[in-house]
Write a protein that holds these residues in place. Structure first.
Motif, PDB file in Angstrom:
ATOM      1  N   ALA A  51      15.251 157.799  44.602  1.00  0.00           N
ATOM      2  CA  ALA A  51      13.886 157.841  44.076  1.00  0.00           C
ATOM      3  C   ALA A  51      13.277 159.231  44.248  1.00  0.00           C
ATOM      4  CB  ALA A  51      13.023 156.792  44.771  1.00  0.00           C
ATOM      5  N   ILE A  52      13.556 159.867  45.389  1.00  0.00           N
ATOM      6  CA  ILE A  52      13.045 161.221  45.636  1.00  0.00           C
ATOM      7  C   ILE A  52      13.638 162.206  44.626  1.00  0.00           C
ATOM      8  CG2 ILE A  52      13.093 163.161  47.268  1.00  0.00           C
ATOM      9  CD1 ILE A  52      12.871 161.008  49.522  1.00  0.00           C
ATOM     10  N   VAL A  53      14.916 162.096  44.368  1.00  0.00           N
ATOM     11  CA  VAL A  53      15.571 162.977  43.393  1.00  0.00           C
ATOM     12  C   VAL A  53      14.971 162.776  42.007  1.00  0.00           C
ATOM     13  CG1 VAL A  53      17.751 163.411  42.181  1.00  0.00           C
ATOM     14  CG2 VAL A  53      17.734 163.228  44.666  1.00  0.00           C
ATOM     15  N   ILE A  54      14.754 161.519  41.630  1.00  0.00           N
ATOM     16  CA  ILE A  54      14.187 161.240  40.306  1.00  0.00           C
ATOM     17  C   ILE A  54      12.780 161.807  40.192  1.00  0.00           C
ATOM     18  CG2 ILE A  54      13.337 159.396  38.796  1.00  0.00           C
ATOM     19  CD1 ILE A  54      15.780 157.737  39.779  1.00  0.00           C
ATOM     20  N   ILE A  55      11.919 161.543  41.173  1.00  0.00           N
ATOM     21  CA  ILE A  55      10.537 162.017  41.067  1.00  0.00           C
ATOM     22  C   ILE A  55      10.457 163.535  41.171  1.00  0.00           C
ATOM     23  CG2 ILE A  55       9.795 161.828  43.485  1.00  0.00           C
ATOM     24  CD1 ILE A  55       7.748 160.833  40.386  1.00  0.00           C
ATOM     25  N   ALA A  56      11.304 164.152  41.991  1.00  0.00           N
ATOM     26  CA  ALA A  56      11.321 165.612  42.079  1.00  0.00           C
ATOM     27  C   ALA A  56      11.759 166.211  40.747  1.00  0.00           C
ATOM     28  CB  ALA A  56      12.252 166.066  43.201  1.00  0.00           C
ATOM     29  N   SER A  57      12.718 165.589  40.097  1.00  0.00           N
ATOM     30  CA  SER A  57      13.172 166.071  38.784  1.00  0.00           C
ATOM     31  C   SER A  57      12.070 165.946  37.744  1.00  0.00           C
ATOM     32  CB  SER A  57      14.410 165.282  38.321  1.00  0.00           C
ATOM     33  OG  SER A  57      15.461 165.430  39.228  1.00  0.00           O
ATOM     34  N   VAL A  58      11.372 164.811  37.745  1.00  0.00           N
ATOM     35  CA  VAL A  58      10.275 164.613  36.798  1.00  0.00           C
ATOM     36  C   VAL A  58       9.160 165.613  37.070  1.00  0.00           C
ATOM     37  CG1 VAL A  58       8.455 163.004  36.077  1.00  0.00           C
ATOM     38  CG2 VAL A  58      10.806 162.190  36.340  1.00  0.00           C
ATOM     39  N   PHE A  59       8.805 165.824  38.346  1.00  0.00           N
ATOM     40  CA  PHE A  59       7.774 166.804  38.690  1.00  0.00           C
ATOM     41  C   PHE A  59       8.185 168.202  38.228  1.00  0.00           C
ATOM     42  CE2 PHE A  59       4.872 165.010  42.233  1.00  0.00           C
ATOM     43  CZ  PHE A  59       4.661 163.868  41.496  1.00  0.00           C
ATOM     44  N   ALA A  60       9.462 168.566  38.436  1.00  0.00           N
ATOM     45  CA  ALA A  60       9.935 169.887  38.004  1.00  0.00           C
ATOM     46  C   ALA A  60       9.878 170.001  36.488  1.00  0.00           C
ATOM     47  CB  ALA A  60      11.353 170.126  38.516  1.00  0.00           C
ATOM     48  N   LEU A  61      10.283 168.950  35.804  1.00  0.00           N
ATOM     49  CA  LEU A  61      10.278 168.951  34.345  1.00  0.00           C
ATOM     50  C   LEU A  61       8.860 169.086  33.794  1.00  0.00           C
ATOM     51  CD1 LEU A  61      12.200 168.590  31.900  1.00  0.00           C
ATOM     52  CD2 LEU A  61      11.632 166.159  31.974  1.00  0.00           C
TER      53      LEU A  61
END
Length: 138
Positions: A51-61
């Protein structure tokens, strides 16, 4: 501008979906929750990291920037207390609500502990860390 009723309905539906999903995969179970912070089982730990990886990726995007880049003085002791509380009670702030909805009434004690903890955080933030009350959540 979105209507208040529409936002509340979206929050309600999202919360119901989350509660159903968390219960269905077994993450509302005290024993399952207790195994994660005590490192007895990695299933939930891997789900959290995912979940952390997914949300960090979305935030970066989306180029979302959070925080000032410096840790608040209460982050480390707060994280330690949060982890200890999770290991003892078998629940982070959302899970006891799911447990109560599932009929596990001892989770009411965890909810009371969360309320007291947030109140103590507000008090300690102003007294010891000289920060605003908003840094405590809740």
């Amino acid at each position: 501008m979105r209507s208040r009723g529409g936002v509340l309905l979206a929050n309600l539906l999202t919360g119901l979906a989350l509660g159903f999903t968390v219960t269905r995969i077994g993450f509302g179970d005290y024993a399952e929750l207790n195994r994660m912070p005590t490192f007895q089982d990695s299933r939930m730990l891997l789900a959290v990291f995912g979940a952390i990886v997914i949300i960090a990726s979305v935030f970066a995007l989306l180029r979302v920037r959070r925080g000032a880049g410096r840790l608040h003085a209460g982050v480390v002791p707060g994280a330690v207390l949060f982890g200890i509380g999770w290991a003892i009670s078998g629940g982070c702030p959302a899970i006891p609500l799911i447990q109560v909805a599932s009929g596990y009434l001892p989770a009411l004690v965890t909810i009371a502990g969360i309320v007291v903890g947030v109140r103590l955080c507000h008090w300690a933030s102003g007294r010891f860390f000289r920060t605003d009350r908003g840094s405590c959540g809740g």
